[in-house]
Enzyme design. Structure first.
Site, PDB file in Angstrom:
ATOM      1  CB  VAL A  14     -23.057 -26.392  -4.341  1.00 42.74           C
ATOM      2  CG1 VAL A  14     -23.274 -27.490  -3.300  1.00 42.74           C
ATOM      3  CG2 VAL A  14     -22.852 -25.052  -3.658  1.00 42.74           C
ATOM      4  CB  VAL A 130     -27.478 -22.896   8.037  1.00 41.25           C
ATOM      5  CG1 VAL A 130     -26.970 -21.799   8.970  1.00 41.25           C
ATOM      6  CG2 VAL A 130     -28.970 -22.729   7.790  1.00 41.25           C
ATOM      7  N   GLY A 185     -14.782 -12.349  -6.997  1.00 41.44           N
ATOM      8  CA  GLY A 185     -15.719 -13.474  -6.960  1.00 41.44           C
ATOM      9  C   GLY A 185     -16.233 -13.804  -5.561  1.00 41.44           C
ATOM     10  CE  LYS A 203     -26.636 -18.856   4.453  1.00 40.25           C
ATOM     11  NZ  LYS A 203     -25.373 -18.162   4.120  1.00 40.25           N
ATOM     12  N   GLY A 308     -18.687 -21.828  -0.605  1.00 36.81           N
ATOM     13  CA  GLY A 308     -17.668 -22.378  -1.506  1.00 36.81           C
ATOM     14  C   GLY A 308     -17.994 -23.792  -1.915  1.00 36.81           C
TER      15      GLY A 308
HETATM   16  N1  HSE Z   1     -24.018 -16.116  -0.185  1.00 37.93           N
HETATM   17  C1  HSE Z   1     -23.734 -16.912   0.975  1.00 37.93           C
HETATM   18  C2  HSE Z   1     -22.702 -16.219   1.841  1.00 37.93           C
HETATM   19  C3  HSE Z   1     -23.179 -18.282   0.659  1.00 37.93           C
HETATM   20  O1  HSE Z   1     -22.080 -15.248   1.421  1.00 37.93           O
HETATM   21  O2  HSE Z   1     -22.505 -16.671   2.952  1.00 37.93           O
HETATM   22  C4  HSE Z   1     -24.185 -19.358   0.593  1.00 37.93           C
HETATM   23  O3  HSE Z   1     -25.061 -19.410   1.659  1.00 37.93           O
END
Ligand code: HSE
Length: 438
Positions: A14, A130, A185, A203, A308
């Site tokens: 990020v 979120v 990944g 979230k 991502g």
């Molecule tokens: N690990 C989280 C997901 C991404 O797979 O949605 C970041 O919040």
């Protein structure tokens, strides 16, 4: 105009996405051109990096970022609880506004951080925490402020949605897809926070607080992940006209107008059967979607990439621009805004115990394939005042039958009591699975 100094805490996926946007302002909002990356804190200075800014602004000491007088906005994208939480608080106390993508910190310490921000007269914005690139935080705080929100539900974890989509499409089991997702990944080498549901619970705690104007005790959210889900349930669900999604749900009683301690808010995370015609059923892969229901808007769905580098950086930069925009306003106007840029007053919100949650359920039982078994199971449900929507016997081999029951809306306490009695029936071998159902 003097440039607005940005300090990054963390240069992972990020952080790099944010640096890329700042270094290439062409075609973006004009305020992007007014941002200047002043410092970047990383764990390992020796690591070779191909970055879009001078290496001289890298530091291994994050305190240099939070105390740098040329930085007005600190962007925390390091993740984890500590030292992220302490650095956020130190930045606030040093008079800096903060943008963070850290759902784990905000879900657990959001109130404390908001109080610190209020005392310091700075802003803390969390759009990237979120739904990755999906704008959902600002809509809940502002655009939907004229609504009485009744329910927020959604697919808010991309990793598990990717795994579930592949299990459904390919008929393969969980462990096989997880391994593949790790190699590609899409899943972390330690996937626990995603697959056990804790990321989604963080979230939904944040979304619930914004939707219902109440602080949620994160530890109170009943959470079940996808790590025990079997391919056979994905298969049976499909035969019955459903897909399975890891849903995070937050809803209040229709009679409530806001978060009140006497009337708890039902908040939970679990694998859930979603009818094929429901808009959430078509959300596949690493995408996220959040369905908000309220009065008078009805239903509105937010859909897009849930994780991502680029999508999450897009949300981070939106927050930076919000703060940059406010900082360019007159002092009087700024003093009238609250530090979370939130429209609602904030109260403590009582989260319902699992037994009090009302919902439909999917139950798979393994029982002897003998006369009267379904009658006995139905009898126990009847005694507990559980109304059955459907009961189907699937495969029967070696005198064993797979029986799937879908209930109408019932309290989870009723179901738990019924399942205790059903488990004691001599013909019932196992309660093999329980899930939610829309
Ligand atoms: N690990 C989280 C997901 C991404 O797979 O949605 C970041 O919040």
């Amino acid at each position: 105009m003097k440039k607005i100094g940005i300090g990054l805490l963390g240069l992972g996926t990020v952080g790099q996405g944010v640096a890329n946007i700042i270094s290439d302002p062409n075609g973006r909002h004009p305020l992007v051109g007014e941002l200047e990356l002043v410092g970047v804190a990383v764990k390992n200075l020796q690591k070779e990096r191909n970055v879009s800014f001078p290496h001289s602004i890298l530091t291994s000491n994050p305190i240099e970022i939070v105390n740098n007088p040329n930085i007005q906005i600190v962007v925390e994208v390091m993740g984890g609880i500590e030292p992220a939480k302490s650095l956020i608080i130190q930045a606030i106390r040093a008079g800096k506004s903060v943008v963070t993508a850290n759902k784990a910190v905000i879900a657990r310490h959001g109130e404390e951080i908001a109080n610190e921000a209020k005392a310091a007269g700075v802003y803390v914005l969390i759009e990237a925490a979120v739904g990755g690139g999906i704008p959902i935080i600002e809509p809940l705080k502002q655009s939907l402020g004229g609504n009485q929100i009744t329910k927020v539900s959604g697919i808010i974890n991309g990793t598990t949605n990717y795994i579930l989509s592949r299990m459904d499409k390919e008929g393969v089991n969980y462990a096989e897809v997880l391994k593949d997702a790790q190699e590609l990944g899409y899943a972390e080498s330690d996937p626990a926070a995603d697959v056990e549901g804790s990321d989604a619970a963080d979230k939904i705690a944040i979304l619930s607080g914004l939707a219902f104007g109440g602080a949620i005790n994160r530890a109170d959210i009943p959470t079940t992940g996808i790590n025990h889900l079997e391919a056979i349930d994905v298969n049976y669900a499909r035969k019955l006209g459903y897909g399975i999604k890891l849903l995070a749900i937050s809803e209040r009683d229709n009679t409530q107008t806001e978060c009140e301690s006497s009337q708890p808010l039902s908040v939970w995370v679990e694998p859930t059967l979603v009818p094929e015609e429901n808009p959430l059923a078509g959300v596949n892969g690493v995408n996220n979607a959040i369905l908000v229901e309220g009065n008078p808007i009805g239903q509105v769905m937010f859909f897009g990439p849930g994780a991502g580098s680029g999508p999450t950086a897009s949300a981070v930069v939106a927050d930076i621009l919000n703060i940059a925009g406010i900082q360019s306003m007159s002092v009087d106007k700024v003093l009238n805004l609250d530090p979370l840029l939130s429209a609602k007053s904030w109260k403590s919100c009582h989260v319902a115990e699992e037994r009090e949650i009302t919902k439909k359920n999917y139950i798979r039982l393994i029982a002897e394939d003998t006369p009267g078994v379904i009658g006995q199971i139905g009898g126990i449900f009847g005694q507990k005042k559980i109304s059955i929507e459907s009961i189907v016997q699937f495969d029967a081999t070696n005198n064993e039958a797979e029986i799937v029951v879908i209930t109408h809306n019932i309290k989870q306490g009723q179901l738990q009591d019924a399942l205790l009695d059903i488990k004691n029936l001599p013909q019932v071998k196992k309660i093999a699975a329980t899930m939610g159902c829309l």
